[in-house]
Design a protein around this motif. Structure first.
Motif, PDB file in Angstrom:
ATOM      1  N   ALA A 361       1.032  -1.210   0.023  1.00  0.00           N
ATOM      2  CA  ALA A 361       0.132  -0.187   0.064  1.00  0.00           C
ATOM      3  C   ALA A 361       0.923   1.245   0.120  1.00  0.00           C
ATOM      4  O   ALA A 361       0.538   2.194  -0.807  1.00  0.00           O
ATOM      5  CB  ALA A 361      -0.922   0.136   1.272  1.00  0.00           C
ATOM      6  N   PHE A 362       2.081   1.042   0.801  1.00  0.00           N
ATOM      7  CA  PHE A 362       2.871   2.490   0.707  1.00  0.00           C
ATOM      8  C   PHE A 362       3.549   2.465  -0.432  1.00  0.00           C
ATOM      9  O   PHE A 362       3.642   3.484  -1.068  1.00  0.00           O
ATOM     10  CB  PHE A 362       3.828   2.201   1.740  1.00  0.00           C
ATOM     11  N   LEU A 363       3.751   1.187  -1.337  1.00  0.00           N
ATOM     12  CA  LEU A 363       4.343   1.559  -2.544  1.00  0.00           C
ATOM     13  C   LEU A 363       3.564   2.254  -3.602  1.00  0.00           C
ATOM     14  O   LEU A 363       4.068   2.913  -4.707  1.00  0.00           O
ATOM     15  CB  LEU A 363       4.709  -0.008  -3.192  1.00  0.00           C
ATOM     16  N   LEU A 364       2.138   1.943  -3.374  1.00  0.00           N
ATOM     17  CA  LEU A 364       1.269   2.817  -4.477  1.00  0.00           C
ATOM     18  C   LEU A 364       1.565   4.138  -4.058  1.00  0.00           C
ATOM     19  O   LEU A 364       1.282   4.937  -5.094  1.00  0.00           O
ATOM     20  CB  LEU A 364      -0.202   2.327  -3.884  1.00  0.00           C
ATOM     21  N   LEU A 365       1.570   4.694  -2.810  1.00  0.00           N
ATOM     22  CA  LEU A 365       1.889   6.085  -2.459  1.00  0.00           C
ATOM     23  C   LEU A 365       3.149   6.661  -3.142  1.00  0.00           C
ATOM     24  O   LEU A 365       3.277   7.527  -3.767  1.00  0.00           O
ATOM     25  CB  LEU A 365       2.124   6.408  -0.975  1.00  0.00           C
ATOM     26  N   ILE A 366       4.296   5.499  -3.221  1.00  0.00           N
ATOM     27  CA  ILE A 366       5.489   5.917  -3.857  1.00  0.00           C
ATOM     28  C   ILE A 366       5.272   6.252  -5.241  1.00  0.00           C
ATOM     29  O   ILE A 366       5.936   7.235  -6.059  1.00  0.00           O
ATOM     30  CB  ILE A 366       6.573   4.895  -3.669  1.00  0.00           C
ATOM     31  N   PHE A 367       4.526   5.311  -6.046  1.00  0.00           N
ATOM     32  CA  PHE A 367       4.256   5.633  -7.272  1.00  0.00           C
ATOM     33  C   PHE A 367       3.468   6.911  -7.656  1.00  0.00           C
ATOM     34  O   PHE A 367       4.036   7.357  -8.677  1.00  0.00           O
ATOM     35  CB  PHE A 367       3.221   4.429  -8.022  1.00  0.00           C
ATOM     36  N   ALA A 368       2.603   7.405  -6.746  1.00  0.00           N
ATOM     37  CA  ALA A 368       2.009   8.790  -7.002  1.00  0.00           C
ATOM     38  C   ALA A 368       3.030   9.621  -6.789  1.00  0.00           C
ATOM     39  O   ALA A 368       2.987  10.760  -7.499  1.00  0.00           O
ATOM     40  CB  ALA A 368       0.758   8.877  -5.958  1.00  0.00           C
ATOM     41  N   LEU A 369       4.092   9.474  -5.747  1.00  0.00           N
ATOM     42  CA  LEU A 369       4.814  10.586  -5.792  1.00  0.00           C
ATOM     43  C   LEU A 369       5.707  10.696  -7.024  1.00  0.00           C
ATOM     44  O   LEU A 369       6.347  11.801  -7.412  1.00  0.00           O
ATOM     45  CB  LEU A 369       5.607  10.390  -4.409  1.00  0.00           C
ATOM     46  N   VAL A 370       6.155   9.540  -7.348  1.00  0.00           N
ATOM     47  CA  VAL A 370       6.973   9.427  -8.392  1.00  0.00           C
ATOM     48  C   VAL A 370       6.417  10.118  -9.798  1.00  0.00           C
ATOM     49  O   VAL A 370       6.987  11.109 -10.504  1.00  0.00           O
ATOM     50  CB  VAL A 370       7.624   8.107  -9.039  1.00  0.00           C
ATOM     51  N   ASN A 371       5.211   9.765  -9.896  1.00  0.00           N
ATOM     52  CA  ASN A 371       4.359  10.714 -11.100  1.00  0.00           C
ATOM     53  C   ASN A 371       4.319  12.304 -10.922  1.00  0.00           C
ATOM     54  O   ASN A 371       4.435  12.922 -11.786  1.00  0.00           O
ATOM     55  CB  ASN A 371       2.974  10.021 -11.162  1.00  0.00           C
ATOM     56  N   MET A 372       4.086  12.573  -9.690  1.00  0.00           N
ATOM     57  CA  MET A 372       4.003  13.921  -9.341  1.00  0.00           C
ATOM     58  C   MET A 372       5.668  14.561  -9.507  1.00  0.00           C
ATOM     59  O   MET A 372       5.511  15.661  -9.860  1.00  0.00           O
ATOM     60  CB  MET A 372       3.646  14.399  -7.841  1.00  0.00           C
ATOM     61  N   LEU A 406      -3.383   6.383  -5.955  1.00  0.00           N
ATOM     62  CA  LEU A 406      -4.078   6.880  -4.822  1.00  0.00           C
ATOM     63  C   LEU A 406      -5.546   6.133  -4.591  1.00  0.00           C
ATOM     64  O   LEU A 406      -5.857   5.793  -3.573  1.00  0.00           O
ATOM     65  CB  LEU A 406      -4.346   8.286  -4.857  1.00  0.00           C
ATOM     66  N   GLY A 407      -6.152   6.074  -5.756  1.00  0.00           N
ATOM     67  CA  GLY A 407      -7.492   5.345  -5.779  1.00  0.00           C
ATOM     68  C   GLY A 407      -7.445   3.939  -5.314  1.00  0.00           C
ATOM     69  O   GLY A 407      -7.950   3.424  -4.549  1.00  0.00           O
ATOM     70  N   LEU A 408      -6.230   3.228  -5.859  1.00  0.00           N
ATOM     71  CA  LEU A 408      -6.030   1.796  -5.399  1.00  0.00           C
ATOM     72  C   LEU A 408      -5.859   1.636  -3.965  1.00  0.00           C
ATOM     73  O   LEU A 408      -6.187   0.713  -3.426  1.00  0.00           O
ATOM     74  CB  LEU A 408      -4.954   1.409  -6.433  1.00  0.00           C
ATOM     75  N   ILE A 409      -5.261   2.630  -3.411  1.00  0.00           N
ATOM     76  CA  ILE A 409      -4.908   2.548  -1.899  1.00  0.00           C
ATOM     77  C   ILE A 409      -6.052   2.575  -0.978  1.00  0.00           C
ATOM     78  O   ILE A 409      -6.323   1.680  -0.147  1.00  0.00           O
ATOM     79  CB  ILE A 409      -4.088   3.831  -1.341  1.00  0.00           C
ATOM     80  N   ALA A 410      -7.092   3.349  -1.541  1.00  0.00           N
ATOM     81  CA  ALA A 410      -8.450   3.473  -0.826  1.00  0.00           C
ATOM     82  C   ALA A 410      -9.204   2.110  -1.160  1.00  0.00           C
ATOM     83  O   ALA A 410      -9.924   1.719  -0.055  1.00  0.00           O
ATOM     84  CB  ALA A 410      -9.354   4.555  -1.521  1.00  0.00           C
ATOM     85  N   THR A 411      -9.094   1.159  -2.062  1.00  0.00           N
ATOM     86  CA  THR A 411      -9.663   0.128  -2.355  1.00  0.00           C
ATOM     87  C   THR A 411      -9.202  -0.844  -1.221  1.00  0.00           C
ATOM     88  O   THR A 411      -9.839  -2.048  -1.076  1.00  0.00           O
ATOM     89  CB  THR A 411      -9.592  -0.366  -3.814  1.00  0.00           C
ATOM     90  N   LEU A 412      -7.920  -0.833  -0.758  1.00  0.00           N
ATOM     91  CA  LEU A 412      -7.245  -1.852  -0.085  1.00  0.00           C
ATOM     92  C   LEU A 412      -7.918  -1.951   1.452  1.00  0.00           C
ATOM     93  O   LEU A 412      -7.392  -2.904   2.301  1.00  0.00           O
ATOM     94  CB  LEU A 412      -5.716  -1.539   0.054  1.00  0.00           C
TER      95      LEU A 412
END
Length: 744
Positions: A361-372, A406-412
């Motif tokens: 779940a944290f890796l998903l946040l990392i992916f969001a930050l990388v795109n940002m 970010l949406g995928l984190i919410a689904t978890l």
């Protein structure tokens, strides 16, 4: 100019395309395939196959963003470095610690899974086996990234071969006589639990692909990074997407739904079904071998990449400085040891499977930050940001990447969200208590603030500029050919900038499709941003021109010096070069003018960085001053390892060049005769140029081809001495004469 880190602490570039592919592939396939499909099918039903396919497509924004950022900032612990340099040290601390912990926990989980699969045939305790494997893989990583990559390649080849056989046999099984109806029944209804269940399953199986970008953590060690990293990741994603989708399709087709939903080893169970024609337990053995190879490759790649995070954070003083030490084998020994210790602790005391799932779940946040990060780097318009690979469809690719992850984190579920917040909180506390007093606020986001009227960070420009200088011009930039065809203006008497600019403009007008009458004014205006290297009697101007077909360079030698009126130490800097008491700028003897076609920003910055690097060399002023002619002036800017000088008619092979045309001669590889000095004339030769005895040729090419050229001459030499064919090295022997000169 100071660099981000001393070059002696840099990691060696040992990894090629095959290594990148092997690391990325091995990092993706383990629990996501051998343990997760049954759980995922229990959520989505037969639509689990679609969930795996859609998850692979949602990986593309992160892949393209990682590739772009890596081509501009190839540093160990790639995602941490990108986030830190774009969003600042607080975000870098959060991303660095989060990535290190989650990669470590997932690697530990993989080795526990490896022990569990071994236990199918051998009665061994799982924890001691996992710890022993951690120690073994840790030792292998200490001995070198290339050695690690070799093992990774063996594991990946084994895994992919067995899985291709597994899927192929499974497809034969499900399309056999009477099987079509069975398969149709297995996929009906396709969405038994609804669209919402499919969405949450996409979030769950997304973690199966999260290891794809682990290889970016080793970006500093990859050869030909601009090509090998994006291509290697794309090939790996395609391979794993096929294995996941094909393998899960087979499992859903051959296993009853109730059995599949509760099975933690569905690959082995389905393997016994579709490989039953093999003698004994051969089918099960093959599946176990594949599983062991998968878990081993994930654990091995995890240690390789996770250990680079404390190294990179120590370079930025966010962690203990001891992590910055590179061992005798060229690997971050302390970081590897710390990673292995943390893995052993997690194996002994923690619920590793739960932590691995939450870590994803944290890796998903990392992916969001990388795109940002890509958005921040581009919109900040940082002067030295020059990625060789640019993400397609910017900014929509990055926007989709941020929203989807970010949406995928919410689904978890709420528990995963709480875990992410806890890790962020711990990292924030560490930053405020330990790191903040030791570091400066640095990041491209502050440059973006400057565009909005807030404070600016010039440090990121300086660091990116040092990376550009460190990497130099690429093969595609044809730097040495650019220098070899440069126009030279030699001014023996007094001169001022107005005269210099007038002569340069006159030379360049002949290169333009339209005359550009205001070229003098454009060159004059570029003076305020010209680069004046520290401790160098030189200035490098750069300018974009619309009508130019390819980059051009004009060199001016002012023997009595010219006063310049402005400049900067590097692109994006605000500091002015030193001036005298009357406010006059520095007096320089070398003036370099780089002109590039409009729009070729990345190539232009790389060429500019290479030119500045050449004039910054401590021996450059003396070599430049003592050059006797145009050819020797041009050779001062050629890279020593990429050119050689030949005197036609000298003993050995050069003796056979007399009265020959260039097209009649054979030179090693792709070497090119760039210049011919005949008497007091410098000739830029063509294929039909006739060579005369005493001509001095400047031959440029790759380092390997230049060495071959020099070696051929040495083997055939018959007493002509070392001057027959000489290499570069003028900047290492400035006191011995002009660049590349020799006695005939």
């Amino acid at each position: 100019m100071s660099s981000a880190a001393d070059s002696s602490d840099r990691l060696e570039k040992r990894l090629g395309l095959v290594d990148v592919y092997a690391i990325a592939t091995g990092a993706m396939i383990s629990s996501g395939f051998f343990l997760l499909p049954g759980i995922a099918a229990g959520r989505a039903g037969p639509a689990v196959v679609l969930a795996y396919i859609l998850s692979s497509l949602l990986m593309l924004p992160g892949l393209f963003s990682i590739a772009e950022l890596s081509s501009a900032m190839p540093r160990a612990a790639g995602t941490y470095f990108f986030i830190h340099r774009s969003l600042g040290p607080w975000a870098g601390t959060v991303g660095g610690f989060g990535d290190w912990l989650t990669l470590t926990f997932k690697s530990a989980f993989a080795l526990v899974g490896m022990g569990a699969y071994l236990a199918i045939f051998v009665d061994v305790p799982i924890q001691p086996v996992a710890i022993a494997l951690t120690v073994a893989f840790g030792a292998l990583n200490i001995f070198g990234a290339k050695e690690t990559a070799r093992l990774q390649l063996v594991l990946v080849v084994t895994l992919v071969t067995i899985m291709a056989f597994y899927i192929g046999q499974g497809l034969v099984e499900v399309v056999g006589e009477g099987a079509v109806a069975t398969v149709s029944g297995a996929f009906t209804p396709f969405l038994p639990f609804g669209i919402g269940a499919l969405a949450s399953t996409i979030g769950l199986v997304f973690i199966s692909y999260a290891g794809l970008t682990k290889v970016a953590a080793a970006a500093e060690e990859i050869r030909d990074l601009d090509r090998n990293l994006p291509l290697g990741m794309l090939l790996a994603l395609g391979t794993i997407a096929f294995i996941y989708a094909g393998g899960v399709f087979v499992m859903v087709s051959v296993l009853p739904a109730e059995e599949l939903y509760e099975d933690l080893t569905p690959v082995a169970t389905a393997g016994e079904e579709i490989l039953s024609w093999l003698p004994g337990q051969t089918g099960l053995i093959l599946v176990v071998i594949a599983a062991i190879a998968a878990f081993a490759s994930t654990g091995n790649a995890g240690i390789l990449t996770a250990s680079r995070y404390p190294l990179a954070m120590a370079r930025d003083r966010l962690t203990w400085s001891g992590f910055d030490q590179v061992g005798r084998f060229g690997t971050p020994t302390v970081g590897i040891l710390a990673t292995c210790v943390l893995m052993i602790i997690s194996i002994l005391f923690l619920d590793v499977e739960a932590l691995a799932s939450l870590g994803s779940a944290f890796l998903l946040l990392i992916f969001a930050l990388v795109n940002m990060s890509v958005i921040i780097m581009r919109e900040s318009r940082t002067a030295s940001y020059a990625p060789a690979f640019r993400s397609p469809f910017y900014p929509w690719t990055q926007i989709i990447g941020v929203i989807s992850t970010l949406g995928l984190i919410a689904t978890l579920g709420p528990f995963s969200i709480v875990f992410v917040l806890v890790v962020v909180g711990i990292a924030t506390a560490w930053y405020r208590i330990y790191a903040r007093p030791r570091v400066e606020n640095r990041g491209a986001i502050y440059t973006l603030f400057a565009r909005l009227g807030e404070r600016q960070d010039a440090g990121i420009d300086e660091e990116l500029w040092s990376i550009l200088q460190e990497r130099g011009a690429s093969e595609e930039d044809s730097f040495d050919e650019l220098v070899a065809r440069a126009q030279v203006i030699d001014l023996p008497g007094k001169a001022d900038m107005t005269e210099v600019i007038g002569k340069v403009a006159g030379v360049m007008r002949s290169q333009l499709q339209r005359g550009m009458q205001d070229l003098d004014e454009a060159i004059t205006a570029s003076g305020v941003r010209a680069v004046v290297p520290e401790n160098a009697s030189a200035v490098v101007h750069d300018l974009f021109l619309e009508d130019l077909e390819h980059p051009e360079v004009v060199l001016v030698r002012a023997k009595r010096g010219v006063r310049i009126g402005g400049g900067r130490r590097f692109p994006g800097s605000s500091g002015e070069p030193e001036a005298d008491e009357n406010g006059n700028g520095a007096r320089v003897h070398a003036l370099v003018f780089l002109f590039s076609p409009e729009g070729r920003v990345t190539q232009h910055l790389r060429l500019l960085a290479q030119l500045v690097t050449m004039v910054e060399h401590e021996a450059f002023p003396e070599v430049w001053r003592r050059a006797h002619d145009d050819q020797e002036l041009l050779e001062t800017l050629l890279r020593d390892e990429r050119y050689a000088s030949i005197v036609v008619g000298s003993p050995g092979p050069p003796s056979k060049m007399v009265d020959k045309r260039l097209y009649e001669l054979t030179f090693p590889g792709n070497t090119l005769v760039a210049m011919v000095r005949r008497g007091d004339r410098t000739i830029f030769p063509k294929g039909d140029t006739l060579l005369r005895a005493g001509d001095r040729l400047t031959v440029i090419g790759s380092p390997a081809d230049v060495v071959t050229l020099q070696g051929d001459a040495s083997r055939h030499a018959t007493g002509g001495g070392s001057g027959d064919v000489s290499g570069g090295g003028s900047r290492d022997a400035a006191g011995d004469g002009a660049a590349g000169t020799e006695e005939a």
